[in-house]
Design an enzyme around this catalytic site. Structure first.
Site, short mmCIF file in Angstrom:
data_model
loop_
_atom_site.label_atom_id
_atom_site.label_comp_id
_atom_site.label_asym_id
_atom_site.label_seq_id
_atom_site.Cartn_x
_atom_site.Cartn_y
_atom_site.Cartn_z
N ALA A 86 0.85 -1.20 0.00
CA ALA A 86 0.00 0.00 0.00
C ALA A 86 0.88 1.24 0.00
CB ALA A 86 -0.93 0.01 1.21
N ASP A 87 0.29 2.34 -0.43
CA ASP A 87 0.98 3.63 -0.40
C ASP A 87 -0.06 4.72 -0.20
OD1 ASP A 87 3.80 4.74 -0.88
OD2 ASP A 87 2.58 6.05 -2.12
#
Length: 220
Positions: A86-87
């Site tokens: 994720a970011d």
């Protein structure tokens, strides 16, 4: 090759491809800690957002970043393992133009950069926390991108100076942490609070269920 049974998948490890302890703590709200294997990407280099002016471009780039992270971690993991990457970025707007605010610089300039972000994009106006997430298992991928609207109150420069002195902005997208002292600026959140911290729990739970890694009904 026989596919793993659902009961086995719901006990199998989940590799979290992230350096963020906040993301690990959020994932631990969905699955037991002992199922989480933290394995950050081997490289911290990633594509930037310079020159991207529309939501479509920003979200496309975010997907590219999380896919690259996922592939990096998969290359160093058991091929049968589930990998979650994720970011999160903060997107502000000034004078009709979108600006992506990632993590502050790692050198001493971070204070002035974050101060500028607060006064130009955050204080007294809405902005968005945007998280892209990618879950892979075998040859299948599940992906999502989630936006949460956040509104900061107006604050005196002295309050911003106080916040900078806490050191909390370091390593935080947009230069603030919702789960910490940065919450004093928040006037309203429209959407997922966990998304602002780094992992949208509802959407992540749905992906884990769809992949057979978690039991239970999905949520719209």
């Amino acid at each position: 090759m026989v596919a793993p049974q659902l009961s086995a998948l719901t006990r199998s490890p989940i590799v979290l491809g992230s350096r963020s302890p906040r993301r690990r703590d959020l994932l631990a709200q969905l699955v037991p800690q002992e199922r989480i294997v933290v394995r950050p990407p081997s490289s911290s280099d990633e594509a930037g957002f310079n020159g991207l002016a529309s939501w479509a471009e920003i979200e496309t780039r975010l997907f590219e970043i999380v896919r690259v992270k996922n592939e990096d971690v998969r290359a160093h993991s058991d091929p049968a393992a589930a990998v979650l990457s994720a970011d999160t970025v903060i997107v502000g707007e000034a004078e009709g133009e979108l600006a992506v605010l990632g993590q502050p610089p790692e050198d001493e300039s971070w204070r002035e950069v974050v101060r500028g972000w607060f006064h130009r994009y955050l204080l007294g106006r809405p902005h968005f926390a945007v998280t892209g997430a990618c879950l892979s298992l075998g040859e299948r991928n599940w992906e999502c991108v989630v936006r949460t609207k956040v509104v900061f109150t107006l604050a005196e420069p002295a309050m911003v100076d106080w916040y900078l002195d806490t050191g909390e902005p370091v390593g935080k997208a947009g230069g603030y942490g919702l789960q910490g002292a940065g919450s004093v600026f928040v006037e309203m959140i429209d959407g997922s609070p966990s998304n602002v911290i780094g992992l949208p729990l509802r959407e992540t739970r749905n992906m884990l269920i769809d992949a057979g890694l978690l039991d239970g009904p999905t949520m719209a």
